[in-house]
Design an enzyme around this catalytic site. Structure first.
Site, PDB file in Angstrom:
ATOM      1  N   ARG A  51      40.679  55.473  29.661  1.00 43.96           N
ATOM      2  CA  ARG A  51      41.854  55.298  30.091  1.00 43.96           C
ATOM      3  C   ARG A  51      41.963  55.384  31.623  1.00 43.96           C
ATOM      4  O   ARG A  51      42.364  54.699  32.483  1.00 43.96           O
ATOM      5  CB  ARG A  51      42.990  56.347  29.535  1.00 43.96           C
ATOM      6  N   HIS A 108      43.288  52.765  34.259  1.00 39.59           N
ATOM      7  CA  HIS A 108      44.356  52.678  35.166  1.00 39.59           C
ATOM      8  C   HIS A 108      43.701  52.724  36.563  1.00 39.59           C
ATOM      9  O   HIS A 108      44.534  52.712  37.561  1.00 39.59           O
ATOM     10  CB  HIS A 108      44.861  54.320  35.096  1.00 39.59           C
ATOM     11  N   ASN A 151      50.935  58.122  34.843  1.00 42.99           N
ATOM     12  CA  ASN A 151      49.832  59.322  34.725  1.00 42.99           C
ATOM     13  C   ASN A 151      50.364  60.574  34.813  1.00 42.99           C
ATOM     14  O   ASN A 151      49.406  61.681  34.412  1.00 42.99           O
ATOM     15  CB  ASN A 151      49.105  59.060  36.053  1.00 42.99           C
ATOM     16  N   PRO A 156      50.819  48.733  32.861  1.00 42.58           N
ATOM     17  CA  PRO A 156      51.670  48.274  31.930  1.00 42.58           C
ATOM     18  C   PRO A 156      52.452  49.323  31.156  1.00 42.58           C
ATOM     19  O   PRO A 156      51.949  50.453  30.938  1.00 42.58           O
ATOM     20  CB  PRO A 156      50.718  47.633  30.883  1.00 42.58           C
ATOM     21  N   HIS A 196      42.929  51.361  22.143  1.00 44.45           N
ATOM     22  CA  HIS A 196      43.807  52.294  21.225  1.00 44.45           C
ATOM     23  C   HIS A 196      43.352  52.545  19.722  1.00 44.45           C
ATOM     24  O   HIS A 196      44.243  53.385  19.114  1.00 44.45           O
ATOM     25  CB  HIS A 196      45.360  51.723  21.218  1.00 44.45           C
TER      26      HIS A 196
END
Length: 344
Positions: A63, A67, A95, A165, A195
């Site tokens: 992740r 990001h 975050n 997003p 995910h």
């Protein structure tokens, strides 16, 4: 004459630097082959150790790379701490109290610098390789990571808030967000397959389990015990309840059963244009693995800093203020490495 000679020499040196910078624009999986062949094995060993200790860390590292890349490109900006002059991305909506794994990246950076005898590998490249190795450690596919990124000297909370997003996004918003990055709907679905590992906080799926109608009622009820209508915002639930620590295609089966944890997850299978892609990945895990690997390479190529742009941070959390001596040492690399090399 002496002054003219010095000026001429400086012009020639700068010309060589600029030319070499042009030659070094292309990322390559072999970027550190000559300068530090021990780099990738060092990253792999550190990632595997971290994931073995805490399997969830694999999802967290993956992740972080996502990001990082979605905010002004894959430049390690997500790792920067706030300073009086920088309001970084760690405090952004996506975050804050959520992004994790920074201490693991610190540990990997230290291990790599020891292996290389100095700060040779950028923090941005460490993120990219750590993401790949995290997926592999949890049973997922591998891919050749393109290398040669340099680290940014700034970060932007506002850019993170604008570009990352939201878990509450509609399908149209998700597709638009990815298209702005040069990624298509297939890339969107493939990357969302990440995910299949990791966990989410109650605050980002509460609305889904209490208000959404396109959700399996038994699934929703089973989550309401640990995610009450009020309170418990940080309570965790796995994104894939069946194999939460294995990188597989179960996520897509969950969506077809209306058991996507996040609203944005279920949007991928909700009588929309991406339904057929979800079906294909659910029935053919190998296709998902191949497309995921391809999409990760595409995402990893988002606006990297290369050549003489950016820097190689000594500490991933803060911008390195290089002294004049260090700058001269950096410039000397162009005399030591063959002009055709991409290792500058």
């Amino acid at each position: 004459m002496a002054k003219i000679s010095v000026v001429t020499t400086m012009v020639v040196v700068m010309g060589l630097v600029l030319a070499a910078g042009v030659n070094c624009q292309q990322l390559s999986p072999f970027f550190y082959f000559r300068t530090c062949p021990q780099a990738l094995p060092a990253i792999r060993a550190a990632v595997f150790a971290a994931v073995a200790q805490e399997p969830r860390m694999g999802a967290s590292l993956l992740r972080l790379h996502f990001h990082d890349c979605f905010v002004n490109g894959c430049d390690g900006s997500v790792l920067l701490d706030d300073t009086p002059t920088i309001t970084g991305e760690k405090g952004s909506l996506a975050n804050a109290n959520s992004a994790r794994g920074f201490e693991v990246i610190d540990s990997i950076k230290s291990a790599v610098d020891r292996a290389c005898g100095g700060s040779v590998v950028s923090c941005a490249d460490i993120l990219a390789v750590a993401a790949r190795d995290s997926v592999v450690a949890l049973g997922g596919p591998s891919w050749p990571v393109q290398l040669g990124r340099r680290d940014s000297t700034t970060a932007s909370k506002d850019a993170a808030d604008t570009n990352l997003p939201s878990p509450f996004s509609s399908l149209a918003t998700l597709i638009s967000s990815f298209q702005r990055k040069g990624l298509n709907a297939r890339d969107l679905v493939a990357l969302s397959g990440a995910h299949t590992i990791g966990q989410a906080q109650c605050r980002v799926f509460r609305t889904r389990i209490y208000n959404d109608t396109n959700i399996d009622t038994q699934f929703a009820s089973s989550l309401q015990g640990s995610c009450p209508a009020s309170g418990g915002d940080s309570n965790l639930s796995p994104l894939d309840r069946f194999t939460p620590t294995r990188f597989d295609g179960a996520y897509f089966g969950n969506l077809m059963s209306r058991r996507g944890l996040l609203h944005s997850d279920q949007e991928l299978f909700n009588n929309g244009t991406t339904d057929q892609i979800v079906r294909a990945y659910s029935f053919n895990p190998r296709l998902f693995s191949a497309d995921f690997a391809s999409a990760m390479v595409k995402m990893g190529n988002l606006s990297p800093l290369t050549g003489t742009n950016g820097q190689i941070r000594q500490n991933c959390r803060r911008v390195t203020n290089y002294k004049e001596k260090e700058i001269r040492e950096f410039l000397s690399c162009f005399d030591k490495i063959h002009p055709s090399s991409t290792e500058c």
